[in-house]
Design a protein around this motif. Structure first.
Motif, short mmCIF file in Angstrom:
data_model
loop_
_atom_site.label_atom_id
_atom_site.label_comp_id
_atom_site.label_asym_id
_atom_site.label_seq_id
_atom_site.Cartn_x
_atom_site.Cartn_y
_atom_site.Cartn_z
N ASN A 40 0.83 -1.21 0.00
CA ASN A 40 0.00 0.00 0.00
C ASN A 40 0.87 1.26 0.00
OD1 ASN A 40 -2.18 1.70 0.19
ND2 ASN A 40 -2.66 1.22 2.30
N ILE A 41 1.88 1.27 0.85
CA ILE A 41 2.78 2.43 0.91
C ILE A 41 3.55 2.58 -0.40
CG2 ILE A 41 4.95 3.21 1.98
CD1 ILE A 41 3.77 2.49 4.64
N LYS A 42 3.98 1.47 -0.96
CA LYS A 42 4.72 1.52 -2.23
C LYS A 42 3.84 2.10 -3.34
CE LYS A 42 7.45 -1.50 -5.19
NZ LYS A 42 7.90 -2.87 -5.41
N ASP A 43 2.58 1.67 -3.41
CA ASP A 43 1.66 2.20 -4.42
C ASP A 43 1.43 3.70 -4.23
OD1 ASP A 43 1.44 -0.34 -5.47
OD2 ASP A 43 -0.49 -0.77 -4.51
N LYS A 44 1.21 4.11 -2.99
CA LYS A 44 0.99 5.53 -2.72
C LYS A 44 2.23 6.35 -3.01
CE LYS A 44 -2.78 4.95 0.49
NZ LYS A 44 -3.28 5.10 1.84
N ARG A 45 3.41 5.80 -2.72
CA ARG A 45 4.65 6.51 -3.01
C ARG A 45 4.82 6.71 -4.51
NH1 ARG A 45 9.41 4.88 -4.62
NH2 ARG A 45 8.95 2.71 -4.18
N ILE A 47 2.39 6.92 -6.72
CA ILE A 47 1.41 7.93 -7.13
C ILE A 47 1.91 9.33 -6.77
CG2 ILE A 47 -0.91 8.84 -6.65
CD1 ILE A 47 -1.79 5.87 -6.34
N LEU A 48 2.45 9.47 -5.55
CA LEU A 48 3.00 10.77 -5.14
C LEU A 48 4.16 11.19 -6.04
CD1 LEU A 48 3.03 10.68 -1.25
CD2 LEU A 48 1.76 12.24 -2.71
N PHE A 49 4.99 10.23 -6.40
CA PHE A 49 6.12 10.54 -7.28
C PHE A 49 5.64 11.03 -8.64
CE2 PHE A 49 9.47 9.29 -10.31
CZ PHE A 49 10.49 10.09 -9.82
N MET A 50 4.59 10.39 -9.17
CA MET A 50 4.03 10.81 -10.45
C MET A 50 3.43 12.22 -10.35
SD MET A 50 4.85 8.40 -12.39
CE MET A 50 3.96 8.65 -13.89
N LYS A 51 2.75 12.51 -9.23
CA LYS A 51 2.23 13.86 -9.02
C LYS A 51 3.36 14.88 -8.93
CE LYS A 51 -2.14 12.85 -6.70
NZ LYS A 51 -2.92 13.02 -5.46
N HIS A 52 4.43 14.49 -8.26
CA HIS A 52 5.60 15.38 -8.12
C HIS A 52 6.19 15.67 -9.50
CE1 HIS A 52 9.84 16.38 -7.23
NE2 HIS A 52 9.29 17.07 -6.26
N LEU A 53 6.33 14.65 -10.33
CA LEU A 53 6.85 14.86 -11.68
C LEU A 53 5.93 15.76 -12.50
CD1 LEU A 53 8.16 11.33 -12.73
CD2 LEU A 53 9.49 13.33 -12.09
N TYR A 54 4.64 15.55 -12.37
CA TYR A 54 3.66 16.36 -13.10
C TYR A 54 3.76 17.83 -12.69
CZ TYR A 54 -0.87 18.21 -14.58
OH TYR A 54 -1.85 18.97 -15.13
N LEU A 55 3.80 18.09 -11.39
CA LEU A 55 3.91 19.47 -10.91
C LEU A 55 5.24 20.10 -11.31
CD1 LEU A 55 2.27 19.29 -7.36
CD2 LEU A 55 1.34 20.29 -9.45
N ARG A 56 6.30 19.30 -11.26
CA ARG A 56 7.60 19.82 -11.69
C ARG A 56 7.57 20.22 -13.16
NH1 ARG A 56 12.65 16.06 -10.93
NH2 ARG A 56 12.02 15.37 -12.98
N GLU A 132 9.23 5.13 5.72
CA GLU A 132 8.30 4.09 6.17
C GLU A 132 8.50 2.80 5.39
OE1 GLU A 132 5.15 2.74 8.60
OE2 GLU A 132 6.19 4.67 8.69
N GLU A 133 8.70 2.94 4.09
CA GLU A 133 8.90 1.74 3.26
C GLU A 133 10.20 1.03 3.62
OE1 GLU A 133 8.74 0.40 -1.42
OE2 GLU A 133 8.90 2.52 -0.93
N SER A 134 11.26 1.78 3.86
CA SER A 134 12.52 1.14 4.23
C SER A 134 12.41 0.48 5.61
CB SER A 134 13.69 2.12 4.20
OG SER A 134 13.51 3.15 5.14
N LEU A 135 11.65 1.09 6.53
CA LEU A 135 11.42 0.47 7.84
C LEU A 135 10.66 -0.84 7.69
CD1 LEU A 135 11.59 0.76 10.96
CD2 LEU A 135 9.36 1.89 10.83
N LEU A 136 9.64 -0.85 6.85
CA LEU A 136 8.88 -2.08 6.62
C LEU A 136 9.75 -3.13 5.93
CD1 LEU A 136 5.41 -0.71 5.55
CD2 LEU A 136 5.93 -2.02 7.59
N ASN A 137 10.57 -2.72 4.98
CA ASN A 137 11.49 -3.68 4.35
C ASN A 137 12.41 -4.31 5.38
OD1 ASN A 137 10.69 -3.61 1.65
ND2 ASN A 137 11.94 -1.82 1.22
N HIS A 138 12.92 -3.50 6.30
CA HIS A 138 13.81 -4.00 7.35
C HIS A 138 13.07 -5.01 8.25
CE1 HIS A 138 17.08 -4.03 10.21
NE2 HIS A 138 16.24 -3.72 11.18
N LYS A 139 11.83 -4.68 8.62
CA LYS A 139 11.04 -5.60 9.45
C LYS A 139 10.77 -6.91 8.72
CE LYS A 139 8.72 -2.26 12.39
NZ LYS A 139 7.43 -1.68 12.82
N LEU A 140 10.44 -6.81 7.45
CA LEU A 140 10.16 -8.04 6.68
C LEU A 140 11.42 -8.90 6.55
CD1 LEU A 140 7.78 -6.64 3.93
CD2 LEU A 140 7.21 -8.31 5.71
N LYS A 141 12.57 -8.26 6.38
CA LYS A 141 13.82 -9.02 6.32
C LYS A 141 14.10 -9.72 7.65
CE LYS A 141 16.18 -6.32 2.79
NZ LYS A 141 17.25 -5.37 2.50
#
Length: 161
Positions: A40-45, A47-56, A132-141
């Protein structure tokens, strides 16, 4: 029971308590929730990245149009005494006034819409999502590591019974 076997049994019991504490198994709810949250966080990230590129891209196009309009105004104003006669002076003034008005109105609208602020907010959110994503990756590892250690110890224990 010999000493090595009792130590191994203690380790296994300790691992089982640890695993039971966080409800860890290959198909545990905890692990599934972490994976779902991570996705979920990866998907939202993304989407946010695409919005950031669009605004840029919008900001870049706006800034380029202001630069082009300013350059045209400067060109006409600097060429006025050399090329244009007094009859065409009103035409160059009209072009300069129109482009200056475009610059003023578009800058005012741009500031009113606060596109730069939105881009910065999205960038800050992207940083939070990355952390948050890197923290979750660490927990999953860590979960995978604990699970594989547990599986190895259980396999060793069952073989040496």
């Amino acid at each position: 029971m010999d000493h090595a076997a009792s130590d191994l049994l203690k380790k296994i019991q300790h691992k089982q308590i640890t695993i039971a504490t966080i409800k860890l198994s290959k198909n545990s709810k905890f692990k599934k929730n972490l994976i779902t949250h991570h996705d979920n966080i990866k998907d939202k990230r993304i989407i946010l990245f695409m919005k950031h590129l669009y605004l840029r891209r919008i900001i870049n196009m706006f800034q380029i149009s202001i630069i082009v309009a300013s350059t045209i105004i400067t060109f006409f104003e600097s060429m006025k005494p050399h090329i244009f006669t007094q009859e065409h002076d009103t035409n160059t003034q009209a072009i300069s006034i129109c482009l200056s008005t475009y610059i003023a109105i578009s800058t005012a609208v741009f500031k009113f819409i606060k596109i730069d602020d939105r881009k910065e907010e999205i960038y800050k959110m992207l940083q939070i999502f990355n952390e948050e994503e890197s923290l979750l990756n660490h927990k999953l590892k860590q979960i995978r590591l604990i699970q594989s250690q547990f599986d190895d110890e259980m396999m060793f224990y069952t073989k040496n019974r």
